[in-house]
Enzyme design. Structure first.
Site, mmCIF file in Angstrom:
data_model
loop_
_atom_site.group_PDB
_atom_site.id
_atom_site.type_symbol
_atom_site.label_atom_id
_atom_site.label_comp_id
_atom_site.label_asym_id
_atom_site.label_seq_id
_atom_site.Cartn_x
_atom_site.Cartn_y
_atom_site.Cartn_z
ATOM 1 C CB SER A 1 -0.947 -0.042 1.202
ATOM 2 O OG SER A 1 -1.924 0.963 1.128
ATOM 3 C CG ASP B 1 7.609 5.067 -11.472
ATOM 4 O OD1 ASP B 1 8.228 4.021 -11.759
ATOM 5 O OD2 ASP B 1 6.374 5.097 -11.273
ATOM 6 C CE LYS C 1 -4.613 -2.364 0.987
ATOM 7 N NZ LYS C 1 -4.682 -0.994 0.434
#
Length: 361
Positions: A296, A307, A321
């Protein structure tokens, strides 16, 4: 048609429509009420309505997905995320071999610490009510209470067979979510590796209300003293999304951090980095540790830093998740339901989570 008759017909139409809506939505409520009444009246053993209600609510949310749930005690759930509660400041566990409530450690500076509670003490009773193994969670809850109230523990301390009573006044207990490599006493942590003092290590246990400010304080302690930083997110199951985003924003000065989309693929929430909050030098190498229990909000942090090329993620594949749970209070905030309402999308646009029979665009 006379105007009075037209108004009368309009009112009757609206009333009929309201009755139809109430009847349609109330059909299952009536069936549920009938089933509960029959069980209470006829089941071979006595059972109370609250037990049946809690079971029914659990059953209603469990088929949705593994992250949706019924929360029967909303106050307890909320305190855990808010990181503050009225208590005495001890970590306890139920010993498997003795089935006794045992103090793991008193938190430095808390009422229990000041009253002389020690690691290894066995709590035999709380306010003269014996601690029973099969009611351990209830006993843990009895340690908490209104700030300023008193609780009396009957304990058996190490090296003594005689029980001792310790009366402690409850206070606000703040649980730290940011830890270091080693504990140096009085609630303080060392945020560099003992074996490599020029390498910083900050471990985030969960993302609560105070995580970002705690993380920023840890960064300040090692600022200019390290050649690299390790962020340990292993076993971090998540927490507040905003808290995770605020941590990422300490490293980035621009770009998308995360967005969420609803079931009709509409963007409901998005956050981009701001140069006003950046405190970490872009030249400081960063490694994020992850394992299969990282989930999460912790995955949002790892994904965003990865990224944007700001960190290298090392370890195991994370839990995966990528869904957002919204907590909806019920029954005057005494209960709540936690339901999945959106999916996370990382800075690259990819969805972290996919249901077995569903693929987000």
């Amino acid at each position: 048609m006379p105007r009075g008759n037209l108004i009368c017909l309009s009112v009757m139409f609206v009333f009929s429509l309201m009755c139809y809506q109430v009847g349609a939505h109330g059909k299952y409520a009536l069936i549920f009420r009938e089933a509960m009444s029959r069980i209470v009246a006829e089941y071979i053993r006595p059972v109370d309505e609250e037990t049946l209600f809690n079971a029914a609510m659990t059953g209603m949310t469990s088929p949705l997905d593994q992250n949706s749930a019924y929360i029967p005690t909303f106050d307890t759930f909320r305190r855990e995320l808010e990181q503050e509660f009225g208590g005495i400041g001890i970590a306890v566990e139920l010993k498997e071999d003795t089935e006794e409530m045992t103090v793991v450690t008193p938190l430095a500076g808390t009422p229990a610490y000041e009253a002389g509670v020690q690691a290894g003490d066995v709590i035999l009773a709380i306010d003269n009510q014996e601690v029973e193994a099969d009611k351990y969670l209830d006993a843990v809850e009895r340690l908490r209470g209104p700030i300023g109230s008193e609780v009396t523990l009957t304990v058996r301390q190490l090296g003594s067979d005689e029980p001792k009573e310790i009366t402690i006044r409850r206070d606000t207990i703040r649980v730290s979510s940011v830890l270091g490599d080693s504990h140096i006493g009085e609630g303080q942590w060392k945020f560099t590796l003992d074996s490599h003092p020029r390498i910083g290590l900050i471990r985030i246990e969960t993302f609560g209300d105070h995580t970002a400010e705690e993380f920023k304080a840890a960064l300040a302690e090692i600022d200019g003293k390290v050649d690299g930083l390790i962020i340990d997110l292993r076993n971090n199951a998540g927490g507040y999304l905003d808290s995770a985003v605020d941590v990422v924003d300490l490293f980035l000065d621009e770009g998308m951090i995360v967005s969420t989309r609803t079931r009709d693929f509409q963007v409901r929430y998005s956050r981009t980095a701001s140069p006003r909050t950046t405190v970490v030098s872009p030249n400081l190498p960063v490694v994020v540790l992850s394992n299969r229990f990282s989930a999460s909000a912790s995955e949002i942090v790892a994904a965003a830093l990865q990224d944007h090329g700001r960190a290298t993620v090392v370890g195991e594949r994370s839990f995966g998740k990528g869904t957002v749970q919204s907590v909806r209070p019920l029954d005057g905030d005494r209960r709540a339901i936690k339901i999945t309402t959106a999916t996370y999308h990382r800075a690259s646009g990819e969805n972290i989570h996919r249901f077995p029979d569903y693929e987000a665009e």
